[in-house]
Motif scaffolding. Sequence first.
Motif, short mmCIF file in Angstrom:
data_model
loop_
_atom_site.label_atom_id
_atom_site.label_comp_id
_atom_site.label_asym_id
_atom_site.label_seq_id
_atom_site.Cartn_x
_atom_site.Cartn_y
_atom_site.Cartn_z
N VAL A 171 0.84 -1.19 0.00
CA VAL A 171 0.00 0.00 0.00
C VAL A 171 0.88 1.25 0.00
CG1 VAL A 171 -1.68 1.34 1.34
CG2 VAL A 171 -1.94 -1.14 1.13
N SER A 195 -20.43 -7.09 7.42
CA SER A 195 -21.90 -7.13 7.44
C SER A 195 -22.49 -6.68 6.11
CB SER A 195 -22.43 -6.26 8.59
OG SER A 195 -22.34 -4.89 8.24
N PHE A 196 -21.68 -5.97 5.31
CA PHE A 196 -22.18 -5.55 3.99
C PHE A 196 -22.37 -6.72 3.04
CE2 PHE A 196 -20.12 -1.47 5.19
CZ PHE A 196 -21.23 -0.66 5.06
N PHE A 247 -2.04 -8.22 -6.12
CA PHE A 247 -3.49 -8.04 -6.07
C PHE A 247 -4.24 -9.25 -6.63
CE2 PHE A 247 -2.09 -3.55 -5.80
CZ PHE A 247 -2.51 -3.37 -4.49
N ARG A 250 -13.87 -7.72 -4.82
CA ARG A 250 -13.26 -6.43 -5.14
C ARG A 250 -13.46 -5.43 -4.01
NH1 ARG A 250 -15.61 -4.07 -9.78
NH2 ARG A 250 -16.95 -5.87 -10.05
N PHE A 251 -14.63 -5.52 -3.40
CA PHE A 251 -14.94 -4.65 -2.26
C PHE A 251 -13.94 -4.92 -1.12
CE2 PHE A 251 -17.61 -3.94 1.63
CZ PHE A 251 -17.81 -2.58 1.48
N ASP A 272 -18.04 -8.98 -7.00
CA ASP A 272 -18.14 -7.62 -6.48
C ASP A 272 -17.62 -7.57 -5.05
OD1 ASP A 272 -19.27 -6.74 -8.75
OD2 ASP A 272 -21.32 -6.54 -8.00
N TYR A 273 -18.02 -8.56 -4.27
CA TYR A 273 -17.59 -8.60 -2.88
C TYR A 273 -16.07 -8.75 -2.77
CZ TYR A 273 -22.53 -9.19 -1.51
OH TYR A 273 -23.88 -9.01 -1.31
N LEU A 315 -10.97 -6.05 -1.36
CA LEU A 315 -9.64 -5.61 -1.77
C LEU A 315 -9.33 -4.22 -1.22
CD1 LEU A 315 -7.43 -6.85 -3.45
CD2 LEU A 315 -8.50 -5.94 -5.50
N GLY A 316 -10.37 -3.42 -1.08
CA GLY A 316 -10.18 -2.06 -0.56
C GLY A 316 -9.84 -2.03 0.93
N PHE A 339 -6.38 -1.24 2.14
CA PHE A 339 -6.00 0.16 1.93
C PHE A 339 -6.60 1.06 3.01
CE2 PHE A 339 -5.07 -1.57 -2.20
CZ PHE A 339 -3.96 -0.84 -2.60
N SER A 340 -7.88 0.84 3.32
CA SER A 340 -8.50 1.65 4.37
C SER A 340 -7.77 1.43 5.69
CB SER A 340 -9.97 1.29 4.60
OG SER A 340 -10.63 1.09 3.40
N PHE A 354 -14.89 -1.72 12.72
CA PHE A 354 -14.90 -1.36 11.30
C PHE A 354 -14.94 -2.64 10.44
CE2 PHE A 354 -12.65 -0.26 7.32
CZ PHE A 354 -13.37 0.85 6.91
N GLU A 365 -18.31 -4.42 10.69
CA GLU A 365 -19.31 -3.72 9.87
C GLU A 365 -19.06 -3.95 8.38
OE1 GLU A 365 -20.11 -0.03 12.99
OE2 GLU A 365 -19.11 0.37 11.09
N ARG A 366 -17.80 -3.91 7.98
CA ARG A 366 -17.47 -4.16 6.57
C ARG A 366 -18.03 -5.50 6.13
NH1 ARG A 366 -14.89 -0.84 2.49
NH2 ARG A 366 -15.77 0.92 3.58
#
Lengths: 193, 191
Positions: free
Chosen positions: B106, B188-189, B127, B158-159, B155-156, B161-162, B165-166, B182, B185-186
């Motif tokens: 990163v 839980s999406f 990646f 890729r989600f 999609d998940y 993957l972020g 970085f966060s 955090f 919660e992530r």
Amino acid sequence: MRYKEYNVNKVLEKCLRLFWEHGFRGCSVKDIVEATGVNRFSLYHEFQDKNGILYNTLKLYRERYVSDKFKILEEEGHPKEVLTKFYLSFLNEANLQHGCFFIHIGTELADTDENVNVLVKSYLGEIESLLQKLLGKYPTTKNQAKFCARHLVGLFCTTMSFCLIHSETERNNHISNGIEVILSKNKNYATST
Amino acid sequence: MPQALNQTYEELVFKAQSLFWKQGYKGVNAKELANHLDVSMSTIYNKYTKDMLFIDSIEYYMNTYSDPFLSQLRASKEGLISLKDFFYALIEALLDKTFPRSCLMVNTVVEMRNENQDVINLYQRYFDALVNSYKVVLEKAIELGQIKHPEKKDDYARFLLGVIFSLSILYKINDKESLQNFIDERLSFIV
């Protein structure tokens, strides 16, 4: 009184560009003297030290380059569109560099420099409260707006780092996918497109 | 007189990566590098250049830190619970400085972007490994019936993957509890 023959903001602007391109550690005071044309003595007199210059470039960046972008979050429109526009405003060819100077410097120094840490934290806090306000315009509970805002800040961090190596298409996908997944938690944000 | 090199190249890479991890690529000059490695400047200019040591430092990072971490994740059996454990372990590593300064990859993305083709090739490898590992765990989670929308698997992935970085930014300004929160919660999406 000594006559100051240079404009402080002009000097800071040059330092901001230098730090963003080479990193804070990647620039020596000699580089700064050469780029600004201001001698070491005057620089130290004005800003105390190299770190003092850095803190002031962060403040300048916030005032000069970010205010417009933050205003986007107050615009009318569907949250998805407003958010997309906000994120993309940092990745525009017209900017000094792609991305966000706070995230750039934060990645380098937020764990070792107390002042950078505080500045980055309050910057992200500011974004979080703007996002919360934006989401609060739609029927939702306060907790849910907070929850989504927190994760949209996460997406901001990701976008300002990961997206720096993306092509335009990858970047757009990453942002819209991120917004989609986060907002889908609340049907009031998710429906109207 | 040329200094005899009493260290193997592997030892030099080992030392170099810890310096690059803490200071970045641009934040290390040739003199510092030579001092840190205890070799002469001419070794850095003529034999083992900064670029070469940097690229091999990233390789070292992938082989030593990320690959074992990821193969453990791919072998895991509990789907989303394993994923949560994986991110919790990452938070620990960041906070206790097993990872001295965020994730080296990163840091490199933020610092070097697409400036160096050799580095770009390494991003690709890194990646790909990451997203494939996430997909393996998500498949497991789907088998276990933990995910409502299996069709969104890619999609998940890729989600997710972020997340790394966060976390690389957020761990510096948040405490452990809010970081774990955090992650919860992530995840839980995607349930």
